[in-house]
Design an enzyme around this catalytic site. Structure first.
Site, mmCIF file in Angstrom:
data_model
loop_
_atom_site.group_PDB
_atom_site.id
_atom_site.type_symbol
_atom_site.label_atom_id
_atom_site.label_comp_id
_atom_site.label_asym_id
_atom_site.label_seq_id
_atom_site.Cartn_x
_atom_site.Cartn_y
_atom_site.Cartn_z
ATOM 1 C CG ASP A 160 -0.480 0.061 2.361
ATOM 2 O OD1 ASP A 160 0.674 0.247 2.695
ATOM 3 O OD2 ASP A 160 -0.914 -0.102 3.591
ATOM 4 C CG ASP B 48 -6.057 -5.668 1.522
ATOM 5 O OD1 ASP B 48 -6.714 -4.613 0.906
ATOM 6 O OD2 ASP B 48 -5.616 -5.241 2.645
ATOM 7 C CB CYS C 88 -11.570 -27.304 6.747
ATOM 8 S SG CYS C 88 -10.282 -26.336 6.376
ATOM 9 C CB CYS D 146 -6.785 -26.189 6.812
ATOM 10 S SG CYS D 146 -7.193 -26.155 8.519
ATOM 11 C CB CYS E 11 -9.961 -28.838 9.538
ATOM 12 S SG CYS E 11 -10.611 -27.278 10.148
ATOM 13 C CG HIS F 230 -9.829 -22.836 9.724
ATOM 14 N ND1 HIS F 230 -10.226 -24.104 9.044
ATOM 15 C CD2 HIS F 230 -10.670 -22.092 10.133
ATOM 16 C CE1 HIS F 230 -11.604 -23.824 8.886
ATOM 17 N NE2 HIS F 230 -11.825 -22.567 9.098
HETATM 18 ZN ZN LIG Z 1 -9.511 -25.782 8.652
#
Ligand SMILES: [Zn+2]
Length: 375
Positions: A92, A266, A304, A306, A309, A335
């Site tokens: 930025d 963002d 999920c 990730c 998870c 996550h």
């Molecule tokens: Zn997750």
């Protein structure tokens, strides 16, 4: 010499799918950019951020110029090397944060002089200095220096500020010069005033940029007003350039913005929330400190993939949050960033399949179910 480009590959209604090509890699759009304020996405190793599916990070000029200093980063080989992130980086301009964080600000036609919120040291930012800092950092996508009033603000204040930002946009373009392989984005201002948004878009198009941001939203106006502005503001900008909505947002803000023709966003939300025990899932927001998770052996989201998870229960995440363990913020941030990137990937697929409306309906229906079934 390596160049940059933007290609639109699919459209569905006003939603767009595309790819920005830079010498440091491709950015699949619609794209969500995790925020690496102080040359780190807090709690995440760079390779972990990449593993969530992020193509590009955002760095903050204001924070980096104060600490560790842009000249120091340049001497150490630039921001990519310094923070060990080889993909594209957008920085930025510092304009928004100098107005929200710095002390003893003095705004003139030339720029903004201020004192650091960290140690009180004196600094100044102008279009020329902002371009210089972003070049020292080695940013791939550079933002024009602008000024952004908090909303609500009266129309005269918004108009004056927008016209100053347009004069600064021209100075930014001039100072940026010709840098193959790097992109410069202009920033549309004008608050919630449609005619001022139009005036700003025309001024920016006259100057000519590689991409265009819709600035001055997500500053307290609320989702309905923001979507009202996005119903017209993106379409005022060139069709064949990326459109970036700065500082947005919650998952439902993001879906609504993509629906209205936004290509890039963002927000600190997924990483900041992760550190305060908040998770964002397909089924809505989860407050992991809540006692109902203490004995729950299930993951945050059974669908999920990730690491948080796959490997950990809600009970564990609850425990490490309550115990103040570092892994709590690390897992929840991972996550959250993973979920945001899955959301973007889902929207890109939906746009290609001409089923964005169905995707959006499903997105809202799943959230309405609540975050988990009763045990
Ligand atoms: Zn997750």
């Amino acid at each position: 010499m390596a160049q940059t480009s933007f290609e639109l590959t699919a459209r569905d209604g006003r939603a767009r799918r595309g790819v920005i090509r830079t010498p440091r890699g491709e950015i699949r759009t619609p794209a969500f950019m995790p925020v690496g304020t102080a040359a780190t996405v807090k709690g995440m190793m760079p390779e972990s951020v990449a593993a969530t599916g992020a193509d590009i990070l955002l760095g903050n000029t204001y924070h980096l110029m104060l600490r560790p200093g842009a000249e120091r980063v340049a001497r150490l080989g630039g921001l990519h090397k310094f923070m060990n992130w080889s993909g594209p980086i957008l920085t930025d301009s510092g304009g928004f944060q100098v107005m929200s964080l710095a002390e003893l600000r003095k705004l003139t036609e030339d720029g903004v002089s201020f004192r650091s919120h960290i140690d009180g040291s004196k600094h100044m930012l102008s279009p020329e200095r902002s371009m210089e800092i972003q070049k020292l950092l080695g940013s791939d996508i550079v933002m024009a220096f602008d000024e952004c009033p908090a909303l609500p603000a009266d129309r005269d204040r918004i108009a004056q500020s927008m016209r100053l930002s347009m004069r600064w946009a021209a100075r930014s373009r001039e100072a940026f010069g010709d840098r193959p392989g790097h992109m410069l984005f202009g920033i549309q201002q004008g608050g919630l005033e449609q005619d001022l948004r139009g005036e700003s878009a025309e001024a920016l198009k006259g100057i000519g940029f590689d991409g265009y941001a819709v600035g001055g939203l997500a500053v307290g106006e609320g989702q309905e007003a923001m979507f009202g502005c996005l119903d017209y503001a993106p379409d005022m900008l060139p069709e064949d350039r990326p459109r970036y909505l700065m500082g947005v947002g919650k998952p439902d803000d993001i879906v609504g913005a993509v629906k209205r023709g936004i290509d890039m966003m963002d927000c600190v939300l997924p990483s900041r929330s992760g550190r305060t025990g908040q998770a964002w899932t397909r089924r809505g927001q989860v407050n992991i400190k809540n006692a109902r998770h203490a004995d729950d052996p299930r993951p945050l989201d059974e669908n999920c993939t990730c690491p948080a998870c796959r490997g950990y229960s809600r009970a564990y995440l609850h425990h490490v949050f309550r115990a103040g363990e570092m892994i709590s913020g690390m897992l929840l941030t991972w996550h959250n960033l993973h979920y945001y990137q899955e959301l973007m990937a889902g929207m890109r697929e939906a746009i290609s399949g001409a089923r964005f409306d169905a995707f959006e309906a499903e997105f809202h229906a799943v959230r309405a179910e609540g975050d988990i079934d009763p045990l």
